[in-house]
Design a protein around this motif. Structure first.
Motif, PDB file in Angstrom:
ATOM      1  N   SER A   1       6.802   1.313 -20.781  1.00  0.00           N
ATOM      2  CA  SER A   1       8.014   0.454 -19.729  1.00  0.00           C
ATOM      3  C   SER A   1       6.662   0.246 -18.467  1.00  0.00           C
ATOM      4  CB  SER A   1       8.345   1.594 -19.374  1.00  0.00           C
ATOM      5  OG  SER A   1       7.953   2.467 -18.699  1.00  0.00           O
ATOM      6  N   ASN A   2       8.203  -1.136 -18.229  1.00  0.00           N
ATOM      7  CA  ASN A   2       7.029  -1.345 -17.018  1.00  0.00           C
ATOM      8  C   ASN A   2       7.026  -0.196 -15.767  1.00  0.00           C
ATOM      9  OD1 ASN A   2       7.318  -4.101 -17.927  1.00  0.00           O
ATOM     10  ND2 ASN A   2       9.603  -4.948 -16.718  1.00  0.00           N
ATOM     11  N   ASP A   3       7.587   0.596 -15.711  1.00  0.00           N
ATOM     12  CA  ASP A   3       7.171   2.048 -14.806  1.00  0.00           C
ATOM     13  C   ASP A   3       6.311   2.503 -15.109  1.00  0.00           C
ATOM     14  OD1 ASP A   3       9.880   1.179 -13.139  1.00  0.00           O
ATOM     15  OD2 ASP A   3      11.190   2.703 -14.574  1.00  0.00           O
ATOM     16  N   ALA A   4       6.003   2.419 -16.224  1.00  0.00           N
ATOM     17  CA  ALA A   4       4.458   2.740 -16.886  1.00  0.00           C
ATOM     18  C   ALA A   4       3.303   2.046 -16.636  1.00  0.00           C
ATOM     19  CB  ALA A   4       4.198   2.899 -17.988  1.00  0.00           C
ATOM     20  N   PHE A   5       3.906   1.215 -16.868  1.00  0.00           N
ATOM     21  CA  PHE A   5       2.267  -0.282 -16.443  1.00  0.00           C
ATOM     22  C   PHE A   5       2.140  -0.004 -14.380  1.00  0.00           C
ATOM     23  CE2 PHE A   5       4.325  -2.651 -19.946  1.00  0.00           C
ATOM     24  CZ  PHE A   5       3.076  -2.940 -21.131  1.00  0.00           C
ATOM     25  N   ILE A   6       3.487  -0.547 -14.114  1.00  0.00           N
ATOM     26  CA  ILE A   6       2.866  -0.688 -12.922  1.00  0.00           C
ATOM     27  C   ILE A   6       2.695   0.674 -12.060  1.00  0.00           C
ATOM     28  CG2 ILE A   6       4.891   0.069 -10.600  1.00  0.00           C
ATOM     29  CD1 ILE A   6       6.412  -1.706 -11.564  1.00  0.00           C
ATOM     30  N   GLU A   7       2.944   1.991 -12.919  1.00  0.00           N
ATOM     31  CA  GLU A   7       2.601   3.277 -11.954  1.00  0.00           C
ATOM     32  C   GLU A   7       0.585   3.068 -12.818  1.00  0.00           C
ATOM     33  OE1 GLU A   7       0.869   7.440 -11.716  1.00  0.00           O
ATOM     34  OE2 GLU A   7       2.520   6.197 -10.245  1.00  0.00           O
TER      35      GLU A   7
ATOM     36  N   GLY B   1       0.336 -11.345  17.787  1.00  0.00           N
ATOM     37  CA  GLY B   1       1.516 -10.991  18.931  1.00  0.00           C
ATOM     38  C   GLY B   1       2.353 -10.147  17.587  1.00  0.00           C
ATOM     39  N   ALA B   2       2.094 -10.214  16.184  1.00  0.00           N
ATOM     40  CA  ALA B   2       3.559  -9.798  15.696  1.00  0.00           C
ATOM     41  C   ALA B   2       3.047  -8.339  15.977  1.00  0.00           C
ATOM     42  CB  ALA B   2       3.805  -9.491  14.210  1.00  0.00           C
ATOM     43  N   THR B   3       5.273  -7.018  15.599  1.00  0.00           N
ATOM     44  CA  THR B   3       5.156  -6.358  15.524  1.00  0.00           C
ATOM     45  C   THR B   3       5.205  -5.548  13.822  1.00  0.00           C
ATOM     46  OG1 THR B   3       6.297  -5.951  17.493  1.00  0.00           O
ATOM     47  CG2 THR B   3       6.472  -4.338  15.623  1.00  0.00           C
ATOM     48  N   VAL B   4       4.205  -5.230  13.313  1.00  0.00           N
ATOM     49  CA  VAL B   4       4.137  -5.204  11.959  1.00  0.00           C
ATOM     50  C   VAL B   4       4.495  -3.586  10.993  1.00  0.00           C
ATOM     51  CG1 VAL B   4       2.530  -6.473  12.382  1.00  0.00           C
ATOM     52  CG2 VAL B   4       1.414  -4.434  12.266  1.00  0.00           C
ATOM     53  N   THR B   5       4.756  -4.246  10.324  1.00  0.00           N
ATOM     54  CA  THR B   5       5.133  -3.001   8.976  1.00  0.00           C
ATOM     55  C   THR B   5       4.401  -3.092   7.721  1.00  0.00           C
ATOM     56  OG1 THR B   5       7.169  -2.121  10.021  1.00  0.00           O
ATOM     57  CG2 THR B   5       6.838  -1.786   7.957  1.00  0.00           C
ATOM     58  N   GLY B   6       3.574  -2.448   6.809  1.00  0.00           N
ATOM     59  CA  GLY B   6       3.037  -2.736   5.740  1.00  0.00           C
ATOM     60  C   GLY B   6       3.872  -1.577   5.168  1.00  0.00           C
ATOM     61  N   LEU B   7       3.662  -2.357   3.677  1.00  0.00           N
ATOM     62  CA  LEU B   7       3.992  -1.581   3.159  1.00  0.00           C
ATOM     63  C   LEU B   7       2.931  -1.470   1.462  1.00  0.00           C
ATOM     64  CD1 LEU B   7       8.025  -1.479   1.523  1.00  0.00           C
ATOM     65  CD2 LEU B   7       6.467  -2.194  -0.207  1.00  0.00           C
ATOM     66  N   ASP B   8       3.239  -0.574   0.984  1.00  0.00           N
ATOM     67  CA  ASP B   8       2.014  -0.852  -0.225  1.00  0.00           C
ATOM     68  C   ASP B   8       2.600   0.329  -1.168  1.00  0.00           C
ATOM     69  OD1 ASP B   8      -0.204  -2.684  -1.004  1.00  0.00           O
ATOM     70  OD2 ASP B   8       0.076  -0.953  -2.513  1.00  0.00           O
ATOM     71  N   GLN B   9       2.418   0.352  -2.517  1.00  0.00           N
ATOM     72  CA  GLN B   9       2.854   1.750  -3.486  1.00  0.00           C
ATOM     73  C   GLN B   9       1.542   2.727  -3.682  1.00  0.00           C
ATOM     74  OE1 GLN B   9       3.757   0.601  -7.665  1.00  0.00           O
ATOM     75  NE2 GLN B   9       0.965  -0.079  -7.590  1.00  0.00           N
ATOM     76  N   SER B  10       0.171   2.018  -3.573  1.00  0.00           N
ATOM     77  CA  SER B  10      -0.730   2.942  -3.329  1.00  0.00           C
ATOM     78  C   SER B  10      -1.166   3.414  -1.854  1.00  0.00           C
ATOM     79  CB  SER B  10      -2.451   1.904  -3.585  1.00  0.00           C
ATOM     80  OG  SER B  10      -3.413   2.961  -2.990  1.00  0.00           O
ATOM     81  N   GLY B  11      -1.261   4.972  -1.824  1.00  0.00           N
ATOM     82  CA  GLY B  11      -0.982   5.540  -0.726  1.00  0.00           C
ATOM     83  C   GLY B  11      -2.824   5.787  -0.022  1.00  0.00           C
ATOM     84  N   SER B  12      -3.535   5.760  -0.722  1.00  0.00           N
ATOM     85  CA  SER B  12      -4.900   5.170  -1.007  1.00  0.00           C
ATOM     86  C   SER B  12      -5.058   4.466   0.176  1.00  0.00           C
ATOM     87  CB  SER B  12      -5.965   5.732  -1.654  1.00  0.00           C
ATOM     88  OG  SER B  12      -5.488   6.569  -2.538  1.00  0.00           O
TER      89      SER B  12
ATOM     90  N   ASN C   1      -1.701   1.125 -12.247  1.00  0.00           N
ATOM     91  CA  ASN C   1      -1.576   0.345 -11.839  1.00  0.00           C
ATOM     92  C   ASN C   1      -1.789   0.709 -10.194  1.00  0.00           C
ATOM     93  OD1 ASN C   1      -1.825  -2.662 -13.300  1.00  0.00           O
ATOM     94  ND2 ASN C   1      -0.053  -3.293 -12.472  1.00  0.00           N
ATOM     95  N   ARG C   2      -1.215   1.360  -9.654  1.00  0.00           N
ATOM     96  CA  ARG C   2      -1.204   2.197  -8.887  1.00  0.00           C
ATOM     97  C   ARG C   2      -2.168   2.971  -9.096  1.00  0.00           C
ATOM     98  NH1 ARG C   2      -0.593   6.922  -6.722  1.00  0.00           N
ATOM     99  NH2 ARG C   2      -0.380   7.935  -9.208  1.00  0.00           N
ATOM    100  N   ARG C   3      -2.384   3.603  -9.917  1.00  0.00           N
ATOM    101  CA  ARG C   3      -3.715   4.378  -9.784  1.00  0.00           C
ATOM    102  C   ARG C   3      -4.941   3.661  -9.895  1.00  0.00           C
ATOM    103  NH1 ARG C   3      -0.854   7.081 -14.645  1.00  0.00           N
ATOM    104  NH2 ARG C   3      -2.539   6.096 -15.637  1.00  0.00           N
ATOM    105  N   ASN C   4      -4.670   1.883 -10.286  1.00  0.00           N
ATOM    106  CA  ASN C   4      -5.884   1.312 -10.719  1.00  0.00           C
ATOM    107  C   ASN C   4      -6.172   1.093  -8.790  1.00  0.00           C
ATOM    108  OD1 ASN C   4      -6.505  -1.737 -10.261  1.00  0.00           O
ATOM    109  ND2 ASN C   4      -7.949  -0.591 -11.671  1.00  0.00           N
TER     110      ASN C   4
ATOM    111  N   VAL D   1      -8.167   0.546 -16.047  1.00  0.00           N
ATOM    112  CA  VAL D   1      -7.332  -0.661 -17.022  1.00  0.00           C
ATOM    113  C   VAL D   1      -5.549  -0.731 -15.785  1.00  0.00           C
ATOM    114  CG1 VAL D   1      -5.020  -0.533 -19.051  1.00  0.00           C
ATOM    115  CG2 VAL D   1      -7.099   0.817 -18.888  1.00  0.00           C
ATOM    116  N   SER D   2      -5.679  -2.318 -15.836  1.00  0.00           N
ATOM    117  CA  SER D   2      -4.498  -2.696 -14.771  1.00  0.00           C
ATOM    118  C   SER D   2      -3.690  -3.675 -15.900  1.00  0.00           C
ATOM    119  CB  SER D   2      -5.227  -3.642 -14.051  1.00  0.00           C
ATOM    120  OG  SER D   2      -5.792  -4.601 -14.224  1.00  0.00           O
ATOM    121  N   HIS D   3      -2.112  -3.902 -15.254  1.00  0.00           N
ATOM    122  CA  HIS D   3      -1.677  -4.626 -16.426  1.00  0.00           C
ATOM    123  C   HIS D   3      -1.031  -5.837 -14.611  1.00  0.00           C
ATOM    124  CE1 HIS D   3      -1.201  -2.129 -19.353  1.00  0.00           C
ATOM    125  NE2 HIS D   3      -1.788  -0.792 -18.382  1.00  0.00           N
ATOM    126  N   GLU D   4      -0.863  -7.346 -15.756  1.00  0.00           N
ATOM    127  CA  GLU D   4      -0.203  -8.591 -15.247  1.00  0.00           C
ATOM    128  C   GLU D   4       0.329  -8.916 -15.308  1.00  0.00           C
ATOM    129  OE1 GLU D   4      -3.726 -10.325 -12.660  1.00  0.00           O
ATOM    130  OE2 GLU D   4      -5.321  -8.663 -13.357  1.00  0.00           O
TER     131      GLU D   4
END
Length: 278
Positions: free
Chosen positions: A2-8, A77-88, A10-13, A210-213
């Motif tokens: 599934s797409n969720d599995a592909f995304i997961e 000069g920005a006040t920044v928020t960064g978002l990513d699915q990779s905890g590392s 990619n997160r590990r990658n 392994v990664s998926h694009e």
């Protein structure tokens, strides 16, 4: 899968890549940002001509990776928020910000879950840097997320590898430009098994190989944003890349171009800048 599995997967990658990319003198060469407190990433240094004055603006950086572009936005000069699915990746980003005494917030989330992860917060500018969209299976859903994160009167900006470039075979021994991959978004991803990454890692290989694009045509990206209520005011196509895609590309000013006889044949990147009507 599934797409969720592909995304997961990619997160590990990307968790695996993050430690290699966050090295002081290899990878993204993070010591440069500590030694020079005014240094901007090459990506943001180019993009600033599209971004305008960021002083005092709330900026969200989607798919921020280890935070070099996020830090550069803060230095403008920005006040920044960064978002990513990779905890590392986010661990490396927080450590980078702390090492240069810069304020920044980092949120761990899949980009599709960003609205919930940020409790519906809206931003003056939502920013996406280079090498992000190819990891997403559904560009229309992405467009709705982006639009929900931009405040009325705010804007979005992305610079990305051109989808025409992404169709081409980059492993040929000659200099021919040959279509190998789909231009339009497909249900099934393109799956790759590669132990290297796109920067110098001092010879250390990626363990999660392994990664998926997915590719997304310019029209698909444009319609994803406009159907979600944004108004595209700028669309520029560029003849250069931030990285070497073909072996025969020419490096100049830390960017890579095709030789003169091919330079007008294929766009390498594009910039798109929509806003959200008040």
């Amino acid at each position: 899968m599934s797409n969720d599995a592909f995304i997961e997967q990619n997160r590990r990658n990307w968790d695996d890549r993050a430690g290699l990319h966050a090295q002081a003198t290899t990878g993204y060469r993070l010591d440069r940002y500590r030694d020079d407190r005014s240094l901007l990433s090459d990506v943001v240094d180019f993009d600033r001509r599209y971004l305008g004055d960021l002083s005092g603006l709330k900026v969200l950086h989607l798919q921020c990776h280890i935070g070099t572009d996020t830090l550069s936005l803060a230095r403008l000069g920005a006040t920044v928020t960064g978002l990513d699915q990779s905890g590392s990746s986010l661990t490396a980003a927080r450590e980078l910000f702390a090492s240069v005494d810069t304020a920044g917030r980092f949120v761990e989330s899949n980009v599709y879950d960003a609205v919930d992860a940020l409790d519906g917060e809206e931003f003056d500018l939502v920013y996406t840097g280079v090498g992000a969209l190819n990891w997403l299976p559904d560009i229309a859903r992405w467009g709705r997320v982006v639009a929900a994160l931009v405040r009325p009167g705010g804007s979005f900006y992305i610079r990305e590898g051109h989808p025409m470039l992404c169709t081409l075979d980059d492993e040929r021994d000659d200099t021919a430009l040959v279509v190998k991959y789909p231009y339009f978004e497909t249900v099934e991803p393109m799956t790759f098994d590669q132990a290297d990454t796109y920067v110098d890692t001092g010879g250390v290989a990626v363990a999660e190989t392994v990664s998926h694009e997915w590719n997304h045509g310019i029209g698909e990206v444009f319609m994803a944003l406009t159907n979600a209520g944004l108004r595209v005011t700028t669309l520029d196509e560029h003849r250069f890349l931030e990285w070497r895609f073909f072996a025969h590309q020419i490096e100049a000013d830390e960017r890579f171009h095709l030789p003169d006889h091919q330079i007008d044949m294929v766009p390498m990147m594009y910039s798109m800048a929509p806003d959200k009507p008040s």
